[in-house]
Scaffold this active site. Sequence first.
Site, short mmCIF file in Angstrom:
data_model
loop_
_atom_site.label_atom_id
_atom_site.label_comp_id
_atom_site.label_asym_id
_atom_site.label_seq_id
_atom_site.Cartn_x
_atom_site.Cartn_y
_atom_site.Cartn_z
N SER A 207 -41.02 -62.20 43.37
CA SER A 207 -41.11 -62.16 44.28
C SER A 207 -42.59 -63.29 44.80
O SER A 207 -42.42 -64.69 44.53
CB SER A 207 -41.43 -60.56 44.39
OG SER A 207 -42.14 -60.07 45.34
N GLU A 333 -32.83 -56.57 49.34
CA GLU A 333 -34.40 -56.72 49.33
C GLU A 333 -35.07 -56.24 50.01
O GLU A 333 -36.37 -55.94 49.51
CB GLU A 333 -34.37 -58.43 49.52
CG GLU A 333 -33.72 -59.64 48.42
CD GLU A 333 -34.53 -59.59 46.78
OE1 GLU A 333 -35.44 -59.39 46.21
OE2 GLU A 333 -34.12 -60.63 46.32
N HIS A 436 -35.87 -55.04 45.96
CA HIS A 436 -36.49 -56.20 45.32
C HIS A 436 -37.34 -55.39 44.01
O HIS A 436 -37.45 -54.26 44.03
CB HIS A 436 -37.72 -56.04 46.88
CG HIS A 436 -38.62 -57.20 45.97
ND1 HIS A 436 -38.03 -58.28 46.45
CD2 HIS A 436 -39.51 -57.17 46.10
CE1 HIS A 436 -39.22 -59.14 46.15
NE2 HIS A 436 -40.23 -58.70 45.79
#
Length: 535
Positions: A207, A333, A436
């Site tokens: 990320s 995600e 995610h």
Amino acid sequence: MLRLVILSVCLVHLSGAIPVVHTKFGRLQGVETSTNYAYYGVPYAAPPVGSLRWAPPQDPAQWSSVYSATSMKPGCPQYKCDDFNPPLVCPKDVSEDCLYLNIWAPLGTNSTSSLAVMVYIHGGNFVHMSGGSLLYDGSILSQKGDVIVVNVDYRLGALGFLVTGTGDVDAVGNYGILDQRHALKWVNENIKAFGGDPGRVTLFGQSAGAQSSMIHLASEESSALFHNAIIESSPFSIPYKTYAEAILLGAHLASLLNCTARDINCLRQKTSVDIVQAQFISRSKLSSLKYLEDFEPWGPWVDGITVKAEPITAMDKGFFQKKPVMIGTTSEETRMYIYQAWDKPIDTVVYTAAILASHPNHVVEIMYEYPPDEPQDQRNNLAVLATDFIFGCATRHVTREMLDYGVSDVWLYIYDHAFSFPGWGNMTFCQGHVCHGSEVPFVFQSAGRGGFKYTPDELALSDLIISYWSNFAKTGDPVGMPASGVKVVPDWPRYHAEIQAQQWPYQHFKTPKSYVDPNYNAPYCDFWDKVGYDN
Ligand SMILES: *[C@@H]1O[C@H](CO)[C@@H](O)[C@H](O)[C@H]1NC(C)=O
Ligand SMILES: *[C@@H]1O[C@H](CO)[C@@H](O)[C@H](O)[C@H]1NC(C)=O
Ligand SMILES: *[C@@H]1O[C@H](CO)[C@@H](O)[C@H](O)[C@H]1NC(C)=O
């Protein structure tokens, strides 16, 4: 109380067992666990406090006694981390004095071991989390992968990214990125003493940590300090700030803190607690940012030096060093963000409005490609669309740019397993989905630290990932040559157009078995390639 007693007994028992390590700045001693030598809270820079708040990181002062690297340091200042994140990622304590790293080496490692080194940059939107959190515990990755794992804390939020101008006395932003580079420099100069090979350093991150890794890949200065990169779930289509946007955000923060816009002395007198609170409020008041920037209001800005260009533009222009790269995303995600933003079903009107806000010039094509087909709730549609646009297809595009610029050592993956244990806390909308961050507990095999249990299939998946990741760190190839000390794994071809029968092969991580697939999400990604990723 009992825990304290047990802990101190352990330390007494162990303190003689583990060798003292000599670093450039002084000697230090870590702890021995049942699987590792661990060194917690190692200072890689001077505390960024007082006049060093909003200054580039400086070397730490030399010390003369043996530094006790036996407990985690607090994370960098942040606000409401637990409210917005799953369990096991937030620091228990925070302090502005937070430029520390943690090191894990396999048991028995010594200064001649020369193991490959993996340096992790944690995610958290550039405002949350800490490398010392349980999820990022490097012990199993280090032990099973036979590598040195290093986990870095860097300045977050306004303390890491405030911009008040570009003059000598201004806050010029991107300090968090400079911190990460300083940690890489520390690793280069010191990791040999811990049994690491400074000639085999892999940078990996998820990320915001993946975005950071891309920035380092684009920078000659950073790039000299590592050899390979693993990019996990970078939201490539979220733009970094322009100068004007960063200045506006800075001025807004200053006014919330009762300072005039460029009065850095006034800002330096505020406590870090006041600053992160003001930073939190500032994010909800900005209509000036582009729609997608709203999701990451306090990250890097494009200063042309540390951050060369917007993420996609940098790739399109070939602003990256040619190094082996493993890169991938999870299959759902953006589900977490969509369901956090809308806790009730959304209808077609809201769905259309969201598309209009992010893509005012392409609403019709996008609605045609992603029609609102669920009668009651368009959140899932929106999550599929946003995952393709921000993550999956943008990553495919970036990967193809790497090939076009002559990088042939590129491996693409999709992580597609929803973990079985209740690891999402109150983010129940992620349970049973591949949100995610889903791959992180499989890279570190750290869910046990939160009391969660893997199924046998999950353990096998995690072991496989550790083998690919550590093979890559050792050889620049997740499969590698058997003679080079790698784990034997199923083949994973490089991402490439011309491999017969399997066009554009990528690794599909899944239980009960992972496999290589061709042509990731082709029609949708072809569509986004036409629309474009800048907006
Ligand atoms: C999750 O739990 C935290 C901490 O108890 C709370 O502050 C937060 O509002 C909760 N979030 C959701 C989405 O319910
Ligand atoms: C380091 O470990 C290796 C392999 O276990 C051993 O042969 C060597 O003697 C050790 N060196 C030192 C300095 O302890
Ligand atoms: C700013 O001023 C307001 C109004 O006087 C006050 O309530 C607030 O506590 C001040 N904030 C800071 C951080 O000084």
